[in-house]
Design a protein around this motif. Structure first.
Motif, PDB file in Angstrom:
ATOM      1  N   HIS A  58      44.199  39.657  52.806  1.00 48.42           N
ATOM      2  CA  HIS A  58      43.727  38.807  51.096  1.00 48.42           C
ATOM      3  C   HIS A  58      44.882  38.379  50.623  1.00 48.42           C
ATOM      4  O   HIS A  58      45.134  37.311  50.129  1.00 48.42           O
ATOM      5  CB  HIS A  58      42.714  39.413  50.238  1.00 48.42           C
ATOM      6  N   HIS A  94      40.619  31.830  42.515  1.00 49.07           N
ATOM      7  CA  HIS A  94      41.550  31.460  43.633  1.00 49.07           C
ATOM      8  C   HIS A  94      41.874  30.009  43.510  1.00 49.07           C
ATOM      9  O   HIS A  94      42.876  29.725  44.391  1.00 49.07           O
ATOM     10  CB  HIS A  94      41.050  32.073  45.075  1.00 49.07           C
ATOM     11  N   HIS A 124      44.628  35.722  37.900  1.00 50.51           N
ATOM     12  CA  HIS A 124      44.243  36.083  39.421  1.00 50.51           C
ATOM     13  C   HIS A 124      45.651  35.581  40.084  1.00 50.51           C
ATOM     14  O   HIS A 124      45.994  36.300  41.197  1.00 50.51           O
ATOM     15  CB  HIS A 124      43.294  36.047  40.033  1.00 50.51           C
ATOM     16  N   HIS A 168      48.049  37.820  42.816  1.00 51.08           N
ATOM     17  CA  HIS A 168      48.697  37.252  44.391  1.00 51.08           C
ATOM     18  C   HIS A 168      50.107  37.047  44.503  1.00 51.08           C
ATOM     19  O   HIS A 168      50.884  37.354  45.439  1.00 51.08           O
ATOM     20  CB  HIS A 168      48.083  35.880  45.014  1.00 51.08           C
TER      21      HIS A 168
HETATM   22 ZN   LIG Z   1      42.431  37.362  45.431  1.00 55.30          ZN
END
Ligand SMILES: [Zn+2]
Ligand SMILES: [Zn+2]
Length: 254
Positions: free
Chosen positions: A134, A189, A214, A218
């Motif tokens: 991911h 995302h 988010h 990442h």
């Molecule tokens: Zn994610």
């Protein structure tokens, strides 16, 4: 349910989940990253979109994840058919207060489950086996929403058949929550902040996790572990120090 039925329903559910992912993520990506690019310029985190290679990889991984989600869906249907779940159709079956309360409880329990399993998946030894796929997407896109290792997909999906064994929930509210999960994963995302600046001033809404929050997970991988809400990150001191500033910066009007 016979083995043939199980395979047939799994294939059908896989097709529905995967095609829905392709259409929804594709539409979201096109609308926000291309069509609205000029209007939302400052809210798009990466001017240079993720490469075609990583997006192709994300879609292939999403196909594997859709298989896992389809099997979890069949398990859920099987439990429901046998009367093992607490799903109910008649809204009057429980006190009316339960209608708004049950989805909040569902989300709060899922948030807690996700936050702590997510922290666990970042431990050395676990991370490489379960969660690294991911995080290969550093410049995320709407297609990253379902880009996981199958083991991570199992960890995420298992919550659904388990929670409906114990939590009474109206069937249509349950279906709405399933749709909300996909919507939230896509929003978080897509690499473009769609929440307005005013939300940072409104209680509850300012605790909602969006793309800015988010995206930092990442990029930094040591902060912002939450799923829908920032509560656990705030309580455990894992929220990125850059988050509030960055949200204000990307949402301010030029
Ligand atoms: Zn994610
Ligand atoms: Zn992570």
């Amino acid at each position: 349910m016979t083995t043939a039925d199980f395979i047939l329903w799994s294939c059908l559910l896989f097709a529905i989940i995967f095609v829905r992912y392709l259409l929804f993520s594709g539409a979201y990506h096109y609308l926000f990253r291309r069509h609205w690019k000029d209007r939302l310029q400052q809210r798009i985190f990466h001017d240079r979109p993720a490469g075609q290679t990583i997006m192709r990889k994300e879609i292939i991984r999403a196909a594997g994840v859709s298989v896992v989600f389809a099997v979890a869906g069949i398990a859920t249907l099987w439990l429901w058919q046998r009367g093992h779940t607490r799903l109910y159709l008649d809204p009057g079956e429980h006190h009316w207060i339960w209608l708004p309360l049950s989805p909040l409880l569902f989300l709060a329990l899922q948030e807690t489950y996700y936050y702590w399993t997510h922290r666990w998946m970042h431990l050395p030894g676990i991370y490489e086996r379960v969660h690294a796929w991911h995080h290969e997407s550093i410049e995320t896109t709407a297609f990253t929403a379902f880009s996981f290792h199958p083991l991570e997909a199992i960890i995420q999906a298992i919550y659904i058949p388990l929670i409906i064994l114990v939590l009474p929930i109206q069937t249509f509210i349950f279906l709405f929550l399933l749709a909300l999960m996909t919507l939230s994963a896509t929003i978080n995302h897509a690499g473009v902040e769609v929440f307005p600046a005013s939300w940072s001033k409104i209680p509850l809404l300012r605790r909602l996790i969006g793309a800015t929050h988010h995206d930092l997970h990442h990029k930094q991988a040591r902060t912002n572990f939450g799923l829908y809400f920032t509560y656990w990150d705030e309580w455990m001191g894992t929220e990125s120090k850059k988050y509030k500033d960055r949200f204000e910066r990307v949402t301010e009007k030029r």
